[in-house]
Write a protein that holds these residues in place. Structure first.
Motif, short mmCIF file in Angstrom:
data_model
loop_
_atom_site.label_atom_id
_atom_site.label_comp_id
_atom_site.label_asym_id
_atom_site.label_seq_id
_atom_site.Cartn_x
_atom_site.Cartn_y
_atom_site.Cartn_z
N ILE A 94 0.84 -1.20 0.00
CA ILE A 94 0.00 0.00 0.00
C ILE A 94 0.87 1.25 0.00
CG2 ILE A 94 -1.69 1.33 1.31
CD1 ILE A 94 -2.83 -1.31 2.33
N ILE A 95 1.85 1.31 0.89
CA ILE A 95 2.70 2.49 0.98
C ILE A 95 3.43 2.73 -0.34
CG2 ILE A 95 4.78 3.41 2.10
CD1 ILE A 95 3.83 2.08 4.68
N ARG A 96 3.91 1.66 -0.95
CA ARG A 96 4.60 1.80 -2.23
C ARG A 96 3.64 2.27 -3.32
NH1 ARG A 96 8.47 -2.99 -3.68
NH2 ARG A 96 9.78 -1.78 -2.26
N THR A 97 2.42 1.71 -3.35
CA THR A 97 1.43 2.09 -4.36
C THR A 97 1.04 3.56 -4.23
OG1 THR A 97 0.53 -0.15 -4.48
CG2 THR A 97 -0.91 1.64 -5.21
N TYR A 250 -17.31 11.66 6.58
CA TYR A 250 -16.13 12.49 6.76
C TYR A 250 -15.46 12.95 5.48
CZ TYR A 250 -16.66 11.12 11.59
OH TYR A 250 -17.16 10.94 12.86
N GLY A 251 -16.10 12.75 4.35
CA GLY A 251 -15.55 13.31 3.12
C GLY A 251 -14.30 12.61 2.63
N PHE A 252 -14.35 11.30 2.54
CA PHE A 252 -13.23 10.51 2.03
C PHE A 252 -13.64 9.81 0.74
CE2 PHE A 252 -11.63 11.22 6.19
CZ PHE A 252 -10.29 10.88 6.22
N SER A 253 -12.67 9.59 -0.12
CA SER A 253 -12.89 8.77 -1.31
C SER A 253 -12.06 7.51 -1.21
CB SER A 253 -12.51 9.54 -2.58
OG SER A 253 -11.13 9.87 -2.57
N SER A 254 -12.50 6.46 -1.89
CA SER A 254 -11.82 5.18 -1.82
C SER A 254 -10.66 5.12 -2.82
CB SER A 254 -12.81 4.05 -2.10
OG SER A 254 -12.17 2.81 -2.16
N VAL A 255 -9.61 4.41 -2.42
CA VAL A 255 -8.45 4.22 -3.29
C VAL A 255 -8.38 2.75 -3.70
CG1 VAL A 255 -5.94 4.35 -3.46
CG2 VAL A 255 -7.19 6.09 -2.14
N GLU A 256 -8.36 2.51 -5.01
CA GLU A 256 -8.23 1.15 -5.51
C GLU A 256 -6.76 0.79 -5.64
OE1 GLU A 256 -9.95 -1.72 -9.10
OE2 GLU A 256 -10.15 0.48 -9.24
N MET A 273 -21.16 2.91 -1.00
CA MET A 273 -20.28 3.85 -1.68
C MET A 273 -19.29 3.16 -2.63
SD MET A 273 -21.41 6.61 -0.18
CE MET A 273 -20.23 7.91 -0.53
N SER A 274 -19.42 1.85 -2.77
CA SER A 274 -18.51 1.07 -3.63
C SER A 274 -17.05 1.29 -3.28
CB SER A 274 -18.75 1.41 -5.12
OG SER A 274 -20.06 1.06 -5.51
N ALA A 275 -16.78 1.43 -1.99
CA ALA A 275 -15.40 1.58 -1.53
C ALA A 275 -14.64 0.27 -1.69
CB ALA A 275 -15.38 2.05 -0.08
N HIS A 276 -13.39 0.35 -2.09
CA HIS A 276 -12.59 -0.84 -2.36
C HIS A 276 -11.99 -1.40 -1.07
CE1 HIS A 276 -12.75 -0.20 -6.71
NE2 HIS A 276 -12.58 1.10 -6.45
N GLY A 277 -12.20 -2.69 -0.87
CA GLY A 277 -11.60 -3.38 0.25
C GLY A 277 -10.89 -4.63 -0.24
N TYR A 278 -10.05 -5.21 0.63
CA TYR A 278 -9.25 -6.36 0.24
C TYR A 278 -9.27 -7.37 1.37
CZ TYR A 278 -8.11 -3.02 -3.27
OH TYR A 278 -8.24 -2.09 -4.27
N MET A 295 -8.48 4.93 2.23
CA MET A 295 -9.36 6.07 1.98
C MET A 295 -8.54 7.35 1.93
SD MET A 295 -12.25 4.41 1.94
CE MET A 295 -13.59 5.62 2.11
N LYS A 296 -8.92 8.25 1.03
CA LYS A 296 -8.22 9.53 0.88
C LYS A 296 -9.12 10.67 1.31
CE LYS A 296 -5.62 12.31 -2.47
NZ LYS A 296 -5.10 12.39 -3.87
N LYS A 297 -8.56 11.56 2.15
CA LYS A 297 -9.31 12.72 2.64
C LYS A 297 -9.48 13.74 1.52
CE LYS A 297 -10.99 15.56 5.86
NZ LYS A 297 -12.28 15.32 6.52
N THR A 298 -10.71 13.97 1.09
CA THR A 298 -10.98 14.89 -0.02
C THR A 298 -11.56 16.22 0.45
OG1 THR A 298 -13.09 13.75 -0.35
CG2 THR A 298 -11.24 13.08 -1.75
N GLU A 299 -12.31 16.23 1.54
CA GLU A 299 -12.85 17.50 2.05
C GLU A 299 -11.76 18.28 2.78
OE1 GLU A 299 -16.33 17.08 4.40
OE2 GLU A 299 -17.58 16.40 2.72
#
Length: 455
Positions: A94-97, A250-256, A273-278, A295-299
């Motif tokens: 994840i950190i590398r991606t 909280y205004g987050f978007s999902s990261v694939e 919200m079709s958030a990506h999980g693994y 999740m990425k903070k967008t707000e």
């Protein structure tokens, strides 16, 4: 149907598309134990452990053919590697991606004990970043501190705070890792006793606790910052539903994340919200049950006033650093009582901000006590990657290394060539700790609380 796994859990998993519940149950009934370790990239040693295949999603991580007695290995105590469950090492991928490897960022590991994820975060982020490793439970923060000290880096602050304390640092961290307390179904193969504590009521209780933890701390992320949320649970209420709740509230978007099909990791999406999980299932890969989402903070997130404090003249004598530490390490040195600490110079102001709002268990590396006109070197200094390489030292065989780790008396003849004074005990070229060689004896300075009690 399994004779020992909770029927409610199996019934739920059977409803998942393409889920092979028979293979899942069979894997648990066999009860195979999989052991994996992750090497410390800053401490190179020839391990006397048979490494098998690499863990595919994490660099410098390997599966072992059998589980050795790690307590008897001096290199384990020296911080050359960390014993960690392979599924949780996915954090490295994840950190590398996210493009954060070797980045200069501020990171928070909110539920850090015993330290596996914190040592991994520190290894991937490198020495340009600042890591705050927090543990809520007071009785668990000691092992976290010990493991971070073994890892040997100075850019870590170990704290013991409730998640709500971090709301006093709004918009501060670029990365936040929350390996949340959960109902533990992913650990059933590794720890069958956990099965007796599992229930749907406990799943609901854990889900509510996870929301509280996040609600009270999530404002500490900057706009554009990343939250890595994980559990060792199979329950949707603790996993995908939490991602939905984070995105909605909280205004987050999902990261694939990209996956290699050969890894056997199961991608999922949340219902709202079709958030990506693994999901990690033990019948599909070499690892225990695990779930993670990013999740990425967008707000927009407001932050606090960052007025710089008036520079203070360091009370640390320069000789205390020059005699013991590698030169040109860009260090900030400060006194805490009689103890001398080193910390990254670039985060000197950050440490002051953290001190105002958090209970800090340890900051940077405590290199020793300043007594009059000399330094009484600490065990942390011996394990630090910044200790001078040309200090007086003595290489010892395994039997003597284990005697040292038991805090036994050592034979003076072993140190006949090094002369009197402070001396590093080394095994395979790696520092284990200090002794002080005197005319007729050797004083063993290995910490009493860390000694090996039984062999």
């Amino acid at each position: 149907m399994s004779n020992f796994l909770p029927n409610e859990l199996i019934d739920r998993l059977r409803k998942e598309q393409d889920f092979d519940h028979e293979a899942f149950v069979d894997t648990h009934e066999k009860g195979d134990r999989i052991t994996s370790i992750r090497l410390n990239p800053r401490k190179h040693a020839l391990l006397d452990i048979a490494l098998l295949d690499p863990v595919p999603w994490c660099s410098k991580a390997y599966y072992l053919g059998e589980r050795p007695v790690f307590t008897l290995d001096p290199l384990y105590h020296a911080g050359c590697y960390y014993v960690q469950e392979a599924s949780s090492m996915f954090l490295g991928h994840i950190i590398r991606t996210l493009g954060l490897e070797n980045a200069a960022i501020r990171a928070l590991d909110l539920c850090a004990a015993p330290g596996g994820k914190s040592t991994l975060i520190n290894a991937y982020l490198g020495d340009k970043s600042l890591l705050v490793s927090n543990e809520v439970i007071k009785t668990r923060v000691g092992i976290l501190e010990d493991n971070m000290n073994r890892w040997g880096m100075h850019n870590v602050v170990v704290t013991n705070n409730d998640p709500s304390s971090f709301s006093r640092l709004p918009g501060y961290f670029d990365l936040m890792v929350v390996d949340a307390p959960c109902s533990g179904s992913g650990m059933f193969r590794k720890d069958p006793d956990a099965i007796d504590e599992w229930s749907l009521a406990n799943v609901k209780l854990c889900s509510d606790r996870q929301k509280r933890i996040l609600a009270e701390s999530i404002s500490t992320l900057v706009t554009g910052g990343y939250l890595i949320y994980s559990t060792c649970s199979y329950s949707t209420e603790e996993n995908e539903d939490i991602l939905d709740w984070i995105a909605h509230e909280y205004g987050f978007s999902s990261v694939e994340l990209p996956l290699d099909d050969s890894w056997g990791i199961q991608p999922t999406q949340s219902s709202e919200m079709s958030a990506h999980g693994y999901r990690f299932y033990p019948h599909q890969l070499q690892g225990e049950g695990f779930f993670v989402g990013v999740m990425k903070k967008t707000e927009a997130q407001e932050t606090f006033s960052r007025k710089k404090a008036k520079p203070e003249k360091s009370a640390v004598p320069k000789q205390a650093l020059a005699d013991w530490l590698l030169p040109n390490a860009a260090l900030y040195a400060f006194m805490h009582g009689d103890d001398v600490h080193i910390f990254p110079k670039r985060y000197e102001e950050d440490l002051k901000w953290l001190q105002r709002v958090l209970y800090i268990r340890n900051a940077g590396t405590n290199i020793g006590k300043w007594i009059g006109r000399e330094l009484l070197p600490s065990h942390e200094l011996a394990l630090s990657v910044f200790v001078k390489s040309d200090l007086k030292s003595q290489e010892v065989p395994l039997s003597v290394a284990q005697e040292f780790l038991r805090k036994d008396n050592l034979d003076r003849d072993i140190f006949v060539d090094v002369g009197n004074g402070w001396c590093l005990v080394r095994y395979y070229g790696v520092n284990l700790g200090w002794v002080k060689v005197l005319a007729n004896r050797v004083n063993n300075y290995y910490p009493k609380e860390s000694r090996i009690v039984h062999l």
